[in-house]
Scaffold this motif. Structure first.
Motif, PDB file in Angstrom:
ATOM      1  N   LEU A 440      65.276  33.098  39.850  1.00 40.53           N
ATOM      2  CA  LEU A 440      66.088  32.503  40.751  1.00 40.53           C
ATOM      3  C   LEU A 440      66.698  33.211  41.745  1.00 40.53           C
ATOM      4  O   LEU A 440      67.109  32.940  42.797  1.00 40.53           O
ATOM      5  N   ILE A 441      67.339  34.513  41.328  1.00 36.53           N
ATOM      6  CA  ILE A 441      68.029  35.508  42.044  1.00 36.53           C
ATOM      7  C   ILE A 441      67.102  35.775  43.356  1.00 36.53           C
ATOM      8  O   ILE A 441      67.608  35.743  44.415  1.00 36.53           O
ATOM      9  N   LEU A 442      65.809  36.143  42.754  1.00 36.34           N
ATOM     10  CA  LEU A 442      64.915  36.586  44.039  1.00 36.34           C
ATOM     11  C   LEU A 442      64.696  35.488  44.928  1.00 36.34           C
ATOM     12  O   LEU A 442      64.551  35.829  46.129  1.00 36.34           O
ATOM     13  N   ILE A 443      64.578  34.317  44.424  1.00 39.59           N
ATOM     14  CA  ILE A 443      64.469  33.458  45.385  1.00 39.59           C
ATOM     15  C   ILE A 443      65.585  32.851  46.486  1.00 39.59           C
ATOM     16  O   ILE A 443      65.502  32.701  47.639  1.00 39.59           O
ATOM     17  N   LEU A 444      66.737  32.961  45.870  1.00 39.52           N
ATOM     18  CA  LEU A 444      68.049  32.924  46.391  1.00 39.52           C
ATOM     19  C   LEU A 444      68.029  34.116  47.643  1.00 39.52           C
ATOM     20  O   LEU A 444      68.509  33.712  48.770  1.00 39.52           O
ATOM     21  N   LEU A 445      67.675  35.249  47.312  1.00 39.59           N
ATOM     22  CA  LEU A 445      67.848  36.157  48.180  1.00 39.59           C
ATOM     23  C   LEU A 445      66.922  36.305  49.175  1.00 39.59           C
ATOM     24  O   LEU A 445      67.207  36.605  50.480  1.00 39.59           O
ATOM     25  N   LEU A 446      65.827  35.690  48.891  1.00 40.85           N
ATOM     26  CA  LEU A 446      64.704  35.747  49.977  1.00 40.85           C
ATOM     27  C   LEU A 446      65.127  34.481  50.858  1.00 40.85           C
ATOM     28  O   LEU A 446      65.104  34.543  52.313  1.00 40.85           O
ATOM     29  N   ILE A 510      72.160  25.313  57.902  1.00 44.92           N
ATOM     30  CA  ILE A 510      72.120  26.596  57.089  1.00 44.92           C
ATOM     31  C   ILE A 510      73.221  26.585  55.926  1.00 44.92           C
ATOM     32  O   ILE A 510      73.134  27.100  54.973  1.00 44.92           O
ATOM     33  N   ALA A 511      74.536  26.375  56.531  1.00 41.74           N
ATOM     34  CA  ALA A 511      75.429  26.559  55.716  1.00 41.74           C
ATOM     35  C   ALA A 511      75.499  25.432  54.339  1.00 41.74           C
ATOM     36  O   ALA A 511      75.676  25.709  53.187  1.00 41.74           O
ATOM     37  N   ALA A 512      74.997  24.212  54.634  1.00 42.66           N
ATOM     38  CA  ALA A 512      74.709  23.234  53.525  1.00 42.66           C
ATOM     39  C   ALA A 512      73.633  23.508  52.691  1.00 42.66           C
ATOM     40  O   ALA A 512      73.734  23.440  51.551  1.00 42.66           O
ATOM     41  N   GLU A 513      72.700  24.204  53.085  1.00 37.34           N
ATOM     42  CA  GLU A 513      71.682  24.639  52.239  1.00 37.34           C
ATOM     43  C   GLU A 513      72.112  25.836  51.279  1.00 37.34           C
ATOM     44  O   GLU A 513      71.867  25.837  50.192  1.00 37.34           O
ATOM     45  N   THR A 514      72.928  26.664  51.964  1.00 39.24           N
ATOM     46  CA  THR A 514      73.423  27.871  51.203  1.00 39.24           C
ATOM     47  C   THR A 514      74.134  27.206  49.988  1.00 39.24           C
ATOM     48  O   THR A 514      74.124  27.903  49.007  1.00 39.24           O
ATOM     49  N   ASN A 520      73.337  25.375  42.318  1.00 37.82           N
ATOM     50  CA  ASN A 520      72.330  25.435  41.445  1.00 37.82           C
ATOM     51  C   ASN A 520      72.178  26.702  40.574  1.00 37.82           C
ATOM     52  O   ASN A 520      72.090  26.772  39.575  1.00 37.82           O
ATOM     53  N   SER A 521      72.565  27.760  41.244  1.00 40.56           N
ATOM     54  CA  SER A 521      72.699  29.196  40.464  1.00 40.56           C
ATOM     55  C   SER A 521      73.719  29.143  39.675  1.00 40.56           C
ATOM     56  O   SER A 521      73.753  29.347  38.391  1.00 40.56           O
ATOM     57  N   LEU A 522      74.698  28.640  39.883  1.00 41.81           N
ATOM     58  CA  LEU A 522      75.882  28.391  38.885  1.00 41.81           C
ATOM     59  C   LEU A 522      75.639  27.561  37.799  1.00 41.81           C
ATOM     60  O   LEU A 522      76.074  27.806  36.547  1.00 41.81           O
ATOM     61  N   MET A 523      75.048  26.514  38.021  1.00 41.75           N
ATOM     62  CA  MET A 523      74.464  25.661  36.885  1.00 41.75           C
ATOM     63  C   MET A 523      73.529  26.283  35.928  1.00 41.75           C
ATOM     64  O   MET A 523      73.822  26.077  34.790  1.00 41.75           O
TER      65      MET A 523
END
Length: 525
Positions: A440-446, A510-514, A520-523
């Motif tokens: 999940l972290i890798l997907i978020l960074l990409l 972009i801001a909304a998607e971020t 989701n990461s926090l959940m």
């Protein structure tokens, strides 16, 4: 003359080092095995449970409702240590205070021994127990509130009398279940050695792997001739201890489920033999007609395997026949039961219990064996007892040692688990969660890198269009300030509006998607 004196002193020291102290044990697995101890001046006689699973000397104080009790104010030799103590056992707990007093144990006299006086207790004493305290003979590391300034009775005996650092216990259960008469059991605690008349054959030893409780290792378990498909680390999750102060055999949940499953299948071989789930869970007694002698043939043997001392490529088995793990007891409701056998019934409970982690080998097992606790050589030995078992029904199986035999030479040590789930499932679950978080972290960074790249591209395109719109030689800097009535006005405003709308369209998504990805990461965490 000096030479004779020297040899006399040496002879006395040798005899002291090899001396034995024999103490009578009475009781049964249901209520515990106890001995007589006198405390204070004048001495007060108390019966104390002998417990290899603790180290404190604990006695009922004047606030307790036990028949006998110890009142420190009535002892001329008692000294208050001004130190509070609270101990929780596998069954029951108490709180009180520490002191020092004189203790008489058999022919041994000990002065200024540490003693805990019980002020309040919960589930510590019961109506069926016939003892008023505990004599712990474990290692001093178990002493409460801490070993500093406190000494166990066992250590005091070692220092005062120079008895060899070992003892043996022969737990012979009293044969009268209902307690109407006192039947000598023939049990004995021998400090400093053992007695060959207490057992059949020779001892087989397994190492003491930790000097706290009497910690040992299990290498295998078989039931009805089938080995349980469990790794050694799963068998010994957290700890495996030999504990005379606990009645039952406690095993971890994985082992319990596996053993009960086999026992149920074995019992189903006779369609007329109905054993309910409540019996296996310890909530129901099994009634069996007196004179019906085939009870133990309905249940299989369980064999506990231990690594052999000094040669751990070998193992030996300690057989637990049905008459050890089916414990005969008094009926729960003697006046109200309504059974086909009427008063001609014997009653039994399942002596194996489930716990989240760890194994306790209690007196249900130990009554079948003469057990030697050889602290000097860090080993525990088992040999079949000469005691008569509590129930005299005939049985094709008796306590017996198996082997030695070869075993898998794997690293057999305690594993630690903070969860009640089986170890293998816990490992799989932890690994899956870890990999999911990394992915999940890798997907978020990409995604962030991708969005920033797109933002730079669109920003560059916008700037290029802006320059193209305003890079006219005839409308250089004045295009921002000319009047709307002038000819160049409308195209200039259209250009500015176009650039601003492009900024809104690209920056807002972009801001909304971020924010959504971050949520989701926090959940997941």
């Amino acid at each position: 003359m000096l030479v004779l004196v020297y040899f006399a002193v040496v002879l006395v020291m040798v005899n002291m080092g090899n001396s034995l102290e024999r103490l009578e044990l009475r009781g049964d697995p249901d209520t515990g095995f106890y001995l007589d101890v006198s405390i204070g001046t004048p001495p007060v006689l108390l019966r104390l449970l002998v417990d290899t699973g603790s180290s404190n000397l604990v006695v009922a104080g004047p606030t307790q409702t036990t028949g006998r009790k110890f009142n420190p104010k009535q002892s001329r030799t008692f000294h208050n240590a001004s130190k509070k103590v609270a101990i929780e056992y596998s069954q029951g707990k108490f709180s009180g205070y520490m002191g020092y007093d004189r203790v008489l144990l058999g022919s041994l006299t000990l002065n200024n021994v540490s003693v805990a006086i019980i002020e309040t207790s919960v589930n510590f004493f019961s109506d069926i127990t016939d003892w008023q305290g505990i004599l712990g003979i474990g290692y001093d590391s178990l002493l409460k509130p801490s070993p500093n300034g406190i000494q166990s009775v066992y250590t005091a005996i070692q220092q005062e009398y120079n008895i060899s650092d070992l003892f043996s216990m022969k737990l012979c259960p009293a044969r009268d279940v209902f307690g109407d008469t006192v039947v000598p059991s023939g049990g004995e605690l021998i400090l400093g050695g053992t007695d060959d008349s207490h057992h059949h054959g020779n001892y087989m030893y397994t190492p003491i792997v930790k000097e706290q409780f009497y910690n040992v290792l299990l290498s295998n378990i078989s039931i009805a001739g089938t080995m349980l498909p469990l790794e050694c680390s799963e068998l010994n999750r957290d700890s495996t201890i030999v504990d005379s102060g606990t009645s039952d055999i406690y095993i971890n949940e994985v082992m319990f489920d596996a053993i009960v499953k086999i026992l149920k299948e074995k019992c189903k071989e006779d369609p007329d033999f109905n054993v309910t789930d409540s019996f296996w869970s310890g909530n129901e007694q099994l009634a069996w007609r007196i004179g019906n002698n085939d009870l133990y043939d309905m249940f299989p043997d369980i064999i506990l395997y231990f690594p052999l001392y000094n040669n751990q490529s070998l193992q030996f088995g300690v057989k637990v026949p049905p008459q050890l793990y089916l414990r005969q007891v008094a009926p729960l409701h003697y006046d109200s039961f309504n059974l086909p056998c009427g008063d001609d019934c014997d009653f039994f409970v399942f002596g194996i219990k489930s716990r989240s982690t760890g194994i306790i080998l209690g007196s249900d097992l130990l009554t079948g064996y003469d057990v030697i606790y050889d602290r000097k050589n860090l080993r525990i030995g088992f040999a079949p007892t000469t005691c008569e078992l509590r129930d005299n029904r005939p049985s094709s199986s008796q306590p017996e040692l198996i082997g030695p035999e070869m075993r898998d030479t794997v690293d057999c040590s305690y594993s630690t688990s903070s969860s009640t789930k089986p170890g293998i499932y816990g490992i799989v679950l932890t690994t899956a969660i870890t990999l999911s978080m990394v992915l999940l972290i890798l997907i978020l960074l990409l995604y962030i890198v991708h969005c920033r790249h797109n933002k730079r591209v669109h920003h560059t395109e916008s700037m290029e269009r802006l320059r193209d719109d305003f890079n006219d030689d005839n409308h250089s800097d004045q295009s921002f300030v000319i009047s709307p009535t002038e000819e160049a006005g409308p195209p200039t405003k259209q250009s500015l509006a176009y650039v601003e709308s492009k900024k809104v369209k690209k920056s807002t998504p972009i801001a909304a998607e971020t924010r959504r990805d971050t949520s989701n990461s926090l959940m997941v965490h």
